[in-house]
Write an enzyme that holds these catalytic residues in place. Structure first.
Site, short mmCIF file in Angstrom:
data_model
loop_
_atom_site.label_atom_id
_atom_site.label_comp_id
_atom_site.label_asym_id
_atom_site.label_seq_id
_atom_site.Cartn_x
_atom_site.Cartn_y
_atom_site.Cartn_z
N SER A 181 -10.97 -0.01 6.44
CA SER A 181 -10.36 2.19 6.78
C SER A 181 -11.13 1.47 8.20
CB SER A 181 -10.79 2.64 5.82
OG SER A 181 -10.54 4.05 6.28
N ASP A 434 -0.83 2.20 0.41
CA ASP A 434 -1.55 2.53 1.39
C ASP A 434 -0.84 3.30 2.74
OD1 ASP A 434 -3.27 3.79 2.33
OD2 ASP A 434 -4.62 1.68 2.82
N HIS A 459 -5.51 1.40 -1.29
CA HIS A 459 -6.35 2.20 -0.10
C HIS A 459 -7.38 0.50 -0.06
CE1 HIS A 459 -7.21 2.87 4.08
NE2 HIS A 459 -8.97 3.88 3.54
#
Ligand SMILES: *[C@@H]1O[C@H](CO)[C@@H](O)[C@H](O)[C@H]1NC(C)=O
Ligand SMILES: *[C@@H]1O[C@H](CO)[C@@H](O)[C@H](O)[C@H]1NC(C)=O
Ligand SMILES: *[C@@H]1O[C@H](CO)[C@@H](O)[C@H](O)[C@H]1NC(C)=O
Ligand SMILES: *[C@@H]1O[C@H](CO)[C@@H](O)[C@H](O)[C@H]1NC(C)=O
Ligand SMILES: *[C@@H]1O[C@H](CO)[C@@H](O)[C@H](O)[C@H]1NC(C)=O
Length: 502
Positions: A181, A434, A459
């Site tokens: 991320s 995601d 994710h």
């Protein structure tokens, strides 16, 4: 990581926040925007055991007037490290408490032994315990001025140089950056900016192209919509219809009361403004579900069943036209899959979409300066109410909150935008489920700037502990990633000049 983007989300919150820069106030704002990729579900796995250490880091790496330092927290696990010269896997910390990312990045714990690697997890400045101005760090813009990704990367570089020069046996250890991320964006950028410090990087679910002019602003919400569309018939279509139904039902006092009771809201809706917040909260709920649509039961943002969107969609399968009330009854059942899976919630709180909010204030500031991530919806290609991206309105909100305005083009200038071919040794992994993959690198750029796709992954599934329900695509992705790690380590050892010994 949270995305700050959608202007409507900011309008109401900012009105209340212009004058007070209080945590509570900003908390509300941050919750009106999506959770940024970064939070990894907790899973069972090998026991983790690390030492917590602190390093004196310069507050400002790039100027010479501010000479102060702060204590940067980092965690070290060297149980499996082969010294001298064994590799180091270095997690480039996200916007939050580093122990949490450490505990939840099972992949690193699982590969440490086979690589003979030391694990280091470095906290990002301004989060967790690593506060340059202590508890005052967020008290004014002057202090926040040093919260930038460039400063964070410099922290990581200086810390690694120090580890190599002070730890016996680490001098020639090849270091690989790992992150998910926002932490994944940092690991990619770290390799680009400091190729002298890290031999390669794994950037998992890292939306390094979610910046102005790089990808269409609607792709993020399109991906969310596709997840719902493929998880049950009519599921996305019924969510698309639900916004008008809410508008209709909430137009009367008795309708507002009905909605409040149907959704078991902690605080009943009283007026039009409340129903707008209510819709934003629902929208964010669907986005969060898309991020954590994992193939097994997990407890991350909320405790959830395996493939939670399929479970949600069971309540949204209306084929023919139903009344607004019937439709919204289904929506409330669906929302309760997310908020009440364990059956322990007494009411639903429209100020909350996730348990454990990490670093929301810091991320809001970063979104208001460098990390400008445009998002928009049209209600046709996605299942949400139409809303354009409005940079000016966004900038005004930032100015009202922090006294700063975002620089829309800066991320592209400083990190290369789409012109990355001169770089090397970076893996970009992305999950097809995601929404953040919309801003990710999903094609191979060169032989050593590699994209790994996990079509049925949400994710950063690859960074999580392995699980019996893992789809083959994520198993293959992890194997490929470890293969590249080995290759980079070999390259680094070959490139190292041999000592001339007599
Ligand atoms: C991470 O795990 C350690 C050791 O089990 C624990 O002390 C710590 O509280 C955990 N941190 C978080 C944020 O869960
Ligand atoms: C709109 O709401 C009213 C009451 O608030 C309800 O009587 C009517 O059936 C709703 N319209 C539709 C299409 O469901
Ligand atoms: C959550 O589930 C439990 C058990 O089914 C139920 O008693 C409770 O009313 C539910 N809470 C909400 C807010 O719907
Ligand atoms: C709802 O969540 C907000 C934000 O976390 C919190 O301040 C508030 O106390 C919660 N309300 C209820 C009724 O639980
Ligand atoms: C990129 O190249 C690697 C190695 O050849 C391959 O395994 C991978 O599937 C390619 N990625 C994409 C998105 O085509």
């Amino acid at each position: 990581m949270r995305a700050g983007g959608r202007t409507e989300l900011w309008d109401r919150a900012a009105a209340a926040c212009v004058l007070t820069l209080s945590l509570g106030c900003l908390h509300v704002i941050a919750l009106k925007s999506q959770l940024f990729p970064g939070l990894v579900p907790r899973a069972a796995g090998p026991p983790i055991n690390y030492k917590t250490l602190y390093f004196d880091q310069k507050i400002d790496h790039f100027g010479f007037l501010e000479d102060g330092t702060f204590k940067q927290r980092y965690l070290v696990a060297d149980k499996h490290w082969e010294q001298p010269g064994g590799p180091v896997l270095f997690y480039t910390g996200n916007e939050g408490d580093i122990t949490w990312f450490c505990n939840n990045t099972g992949f690193m714990w699982e590969v440490a032994e086979e690589l003979g690697a030391m694990l280091v997890f470095a906290e990002h400045r301004y989060y967790g315990e690593s506060l340059p101005f202590g508890q005052d760090s967020y008290s004014d813009s002057k202090h926040l001025n040093y919260l930038t990704s460039e400063q964070a990367l410099a922290d990581f570089a200086v810390l690694i140089q120090n580890l190599k020069s002070t730890r016996p046996g680490a001098e020639h250890s090849p270091v690989i950056a790992v992150g998910g991320s926002y932490g994944g964006m940092l690991s990619a950028w770290f390799r680009m900016k400091y190729p002298n410090i890290v031999v390669g990087a794994l950037a998992s679910s890292a939306p390094i192209w979610q910046f102005p002019g790089m990808v269409p602003c609607g792709d993020f919400y399109k991906t969310v919509t596709q997840d719902f569309a493929r998880s049950g018939s009519h599921c996305g279509a019924n969510i698309r219809k639900s916004w008008k139904a809410i508008n209709n039902v909430s137009s009367t006092a008795s309708g507002l009361q009905w909605l409040s009771e149907e959704f078991s809201l902690c605080t009943p809706l009283k007026n039009k403004m409340d129903s707008v917040s209510f819709k934003n909260w629902l929208q964010e709920t669907w986005v969060n579900l898309a991020m954590v649509d994992y193939p097994y039961e997990a407890d991350f943002l909320q405790p959830l069943p395996r493939w939670p969107i399929q479970v949600v969609c069971k309540y949204l399968g209306f084929y023919s036209t139903v009344s607004d009330y019937q439709l919204l009854h289904g929506v409330s059942k669906a929302a309760k899959v997310y908020y009440n899976y364990t059956g322990s919630s007494s009411c639903l709180n429209t100020s909350q979409t996730a348990t454990g909010s990490l670093g929301s204030l810091g991320w809001t500031y970063q979104a208001c300066t460098e990390m400008v991530m445009p998002m928009c919806t049209d209600g046709v290609q996605d299942m949400f109410e139409p809303e354009e991206w409005n940079f000016q309105a966004f900038s005004d909100e930032c100015n009202a909150m922090f006294g700063v305005r975002p620089r829309a083009d800066w991320a592209g200038v400083v990190y290369g935008g789409k012109d990355l071919a001169a770089h090397s040794n970076i893996i970009f992994s992305n999950g097809g489920l995601d929404p953040w993959s919309a801003g990710g690198v999903t094609h191979n750029i060169t032989d050593s700037l590699v994209s790994v796709m996990i079509p049925d992954g949400a994710h950063h599934l690859d960074l999580r502990y392995s699980n019996d329900f893992d789809p083959p695509s994520v198993r293959a992705a992890r194997a490929l990633e470890v293969g590249y790690f080995r290759q980079w380590i070999r390259q680094a050892r070959k490139a190292r000049p041999k000592k001339s010994t007599p």
